[in-house]
Motif scaffolding. Sequence first.
Motif, mmCIF file in Angstrom:
data_model
loop_
_atom_site.group_PDB
_atom_site.id
_atom_site.type_symbol
_atom_site.label_atom_id
_atom_site.label_comp_id
_atom_site.label_asym_id
_atom_site.label_seq_id
_atom_site.Cartn_x
_atom_site.Cartn_y
_atom_site.Cartn_z
ATOM 1 N N ARG A 9 -22.181 12.082 -34.793
ATOM 2 C CA ARG A 9 -23.588 12.262 -34.455
ATOM 3 C C ARG A 9 -24.443 11.355 -35.309
ATOM 4 O O ARG A 9 -24.227 11.213 -36.487
ATOM 5 N N ARG A 10 -25.465 10.733 -34.704
ATOM 6 C CA ARG A 10 -26.337 9.798 -35.409
ATOM 7 C C ARG A 10 -27.550 10.470 -36.033
ATOM 8 O O ARG A 10 -28.083 9.981 -37.003
ATOM 9 N N GLN A 11 -28.013 11.567 -35.456
ATOM 10 C CA GLN A 11 -29.215 12.213 -35.961
ATOM 11 C C GLN A 11 -28.931 13.690 -36.171
ATOM 12 O O GLN A 11 -27.968 14.234 -35.657
ATOM 13 N N ASN A 12 -29.812 14.346 -36.890
ATOM 14 C CA ASN A 12 -29.627 15.752 -37.190
ATOM 15 C C ASN A 12 -30.434 16.604 -36.211
ATOM 16 O O ASN A 12 -31.446 17.170 -36.552
ATOM 17 N N ASP A 13 -30.009 16.677 -34.973
ATOM 18 C CA ASP A 13 -30.619 17.519 -33.950
ATOM 19 C C ASP A 13 -29.540 18.519 -33.552
ATOM 20 O O ASP A 13 -28.532 18.136 -32.973
ATOM 21 N N PRO A 14 -29.708 19.798 -33.885
ATOM 22 C CA PRO A 14 -28.626 20.767 -33.687
ATOM 23 C C PRO A 14 -28.171 20.874 -32.238
ATOM 24 O O PRO A 14 -28.979 20.800 -31.315
ATOM 25 N N ILE A 15 -26.882 21.037 -32.051
ATOM 26 C CA ILE A 15 -26.286 21.297 -30.745
ATOM 27 C C ILE A 15 -26.175 22.811 -30.607
ATOM 28 O O ILE A 15 -25.682 23.490 -31.506
ATOM 29 N N VAL A 16 -26.632 23.342 -29.485
ATOM 30 C CA VAL A 16 -26.603 24.783 -29.241
ATOM 31 C C VAL A 16 -25.956 25.062 -27.888
ATOM 32 O O VAL A 16 -25.907 24.197 -27.020
ATOM 33 N N ASN A 17 -25.456 26.280 -27.709
ATOM 34 C CA ASN A 17 -24.849 26.692 -26.446
ATOM 35 C C ASN A 17 -25.922 27.042 -25.427
ATOM 36 O O ASN A 17 -26.995 27.518 -25.779
ATOM 37 N N VAL A 18 -25.608 26.826 -24.162
ATOM 38 C CA VAL A 18 -26.445 27.275 -23.052
ATOM 39 C C VAL A 18 -25.590 28.241 -22.251
ATOM 40 O O VAL A 18 -24.559 27.858 -21.712
ATOM 41 N N MET A 19 -26.005 29.490 -22.212
ATOM 42 C CA MET A 19 -25.245 30.498 -21.488
ATOM 43 C C MET A 19 -25.879 30.718 -20.122
ATOM 44 O O MET A 19 -26.995 31.230 -20.018
ATOM 45 N N LEU A 20 -25.197 30.288 -19.086
ATOM 46 C CA LEU A 20 -25.672 30.466 -17.717
ATOM 47 C C LEU A 20 -24.625 31.268 -16.945
ATOM 48 O O LEU A 20 -23.437 31.051 -17.095
ATOM 49 N N ASN A 21 -25.087 32.173 -16.116
ATOM 50 C CA ASN A 21 -24.150 32.896 -15.261
ATOM 51 C C ASN A 21 -24.865 33.379 -14.013
ATOM 52 O O ASN A 21 -26.082 33.320 -13.919
ATOM 53 N N GLY A 22 -24.109 33.837 -13.058
ATOM 54 C CA GLY A 22 -24.680 34.387 -11.844
ATOM 55 C C GLY A 22 -25.125 33.361 -10.825
ATOM 56 O O GLY A 22 -25.755 33.713 -9.838
ATOM 57 N N GLY A 23 -24.798 32.100 -11.033
ATOM 58 C CA GLY A 23 -25.190 31.077 -10.067
ATOM 59 C C GLY A 23 -24.354 31.177 -8.801
ATOM 60 O O GLY A 23 -23.134 31.179 -8.862
ATOM 61 N N ARG A 24 -25.030 31.293 -7.665
ATOM 62 C CA ARG A 24 -24.339 31.361 -6.380
ATOM 63 C C ARG A 24 -24.945 30.310 -5.464
ATOM 64 O O ARG A 24 -26.171 30.193 -5.373
ATOM 65 N N VAL A 25 -24.096 29.532 -4.818
ATOM 66 C CA VAL A 25 -24.538 28.469 -3.923
ATOM 67 C C VAL A 25 -23.674 28.500 -2.671
ATOM 68 O O VAL A 25 -22.655 29.191 -2.617
ATOM 69 N N THR A 26 -24.057 27.721 -1.687
ATOM 70 C CA THR A 26 -23.240 27.611 -0.481
ATOM 71 C C THR A 26 -21.975 26.809 -0.789
ATOM 72 O O THR A 26 -21.937 26.024 -1.751
ATOM 73 N N SER A 27 -20.972 26.991 0.036
ATOM 74 C CA SER A 27 -19.715 26.272 -0.188
ATOM 75 C C SER A 27 -19.910 24.766 -0.039
ATOM 76 O O SER A 27 -19.281 23.974 -0.759
ATOM 77 N N GLY A 28 -20.797 24.345 0.866
ATOM 78 C CA GLY A 28 -21.062 22.915 1.038
ATOM 79 C C GLY A 28 -21.702 22.298 -0.198
ATOM 80 O O GLY A 28 -21.336 21.197 -0.607
ATOM 81 N N PHE A 29 -22.665 23.016 -0.808
ATOM 82 C CA PHE A 29 -23.289 22.519 -2.032
ATOM 83 C C PHE A 29 -22.263 22.432 -3.145
ATOM 84 O O PHE A 29 -22.210 21.439 -3.880
ATOM 85 N N ARG A 30 -21.435 23.461 -3.282
ATOM 86 C CA ARG A 30 -20.411 23.468 -4.332
ATOM 87 C C ARG A 30 -19.459 22.286 -4.163
ATOM 88 O O ARG A 30 -19.136 21.592 -5.122
ATOM 89 N N ALA A 31 -19.025 22.031 -2.935
ATOM 90 C CA ALA A 31 -18.114 20.911 -2.679
ATOM 91 C C ALA A 31 -18.772 19.587 -3.049
ATOM 92 O O ALA A 31 -18.140 18.719 -3.670
ATOM 93 N N ALA A 32 -20.048 19.424 -2.671
ATOM 94 C CA ALA A 32 -20.761 18.190 -3.001
ATOM 95 C C ALA A 32 -20.929 18.039 -4.511
ATOM 96 O O ALA A 32 -20.788 16.937 -5.061
ATOM 97 N N LEU A 33 -21.213 19.142 -5.199
ATOM 98 C CA LEU A 33 -21.383 19.122 -6.647
ATOM 99 C C LEU A 33 -20.092 18.702 -7.351
ATOM 100 O O LEU A 33 -20.099 17.825 -8.219
ATOM 101 N N PHE A 34 -18.984 19.315 -6.981
ATOM 102 C CA PHE A 34 -17.708 18.977 -7.593
ATOM 103 C C PHE A 34 -17.307 17.536 -7.294
ATOM 104 O O PHE A 34 -16.781 16.833 -8.168
ATOM 105 N N ALA A 35 -17.560 17.075 -6.069
ATOM 106 C CA ALA A 35 -17.231 15.695 -5.705
ATOM 107 C C ALA A 35 -18.065 14.705 -6.507
ATOM 108 O O ALA A 35 -17.549 13.693 -7.001
ATOM 109 N N ALA A 36 -19.350 14.978 -6.662
ATOM 110 C CA ALA A 36 -20.226 14.078 -7.416
ATOM 111 C C ALA A 36 -19.826 14.026 -8.888
ATOM 112 O O ALA A 36 -19.807 12.952 -9.498
ATOM 113 N N ALA A 37 -19.505 15.182 -9.465
ATOM 114 C CA ALA A 37 -19.065 15.208 -10.869
ATOM 115 C C ALA A 37 -17.770 14.424 -11.032
ATOM 116 O O ALA A 37 -17.609 13.669 -11.995
#
Length: 86
Positions: A9-37
């Motif tokens: 790390r080059r600077q002292n900017d703390p890294i913190v966790n982001v806790m996300l849950n409960g996200g629900r999307v359509t199967s088409g969006f999920r497929a597009a998301l995974f493909a893009a990633a």
Amino acid sequence: MTTIASRPRRQNDPIVNVMLNGGRVTSGFRAALFAAASRAGISVNEFVLQAAAEKLRASGSQFSGVFEPGDLLDLNDNHQAGYIRG
């Protein structure tokens, strides 16, 4: 371990966790998301966080980076996409 996590790390900017849950999307969006990633060569989590950071930056939010300071380019009228270095 990702390239991002293994770099010193080059600077002292703390890294913190982001806790996300409960996200629900359509199967088409999920497929597009995974493909893009997959095309970007990053995890779905990294892809989603990068997209959120780009939207926040475009709307005027100021922060040092996503995974470490300097991860995003400054956005302006000529450049509307940030990136994750690595």
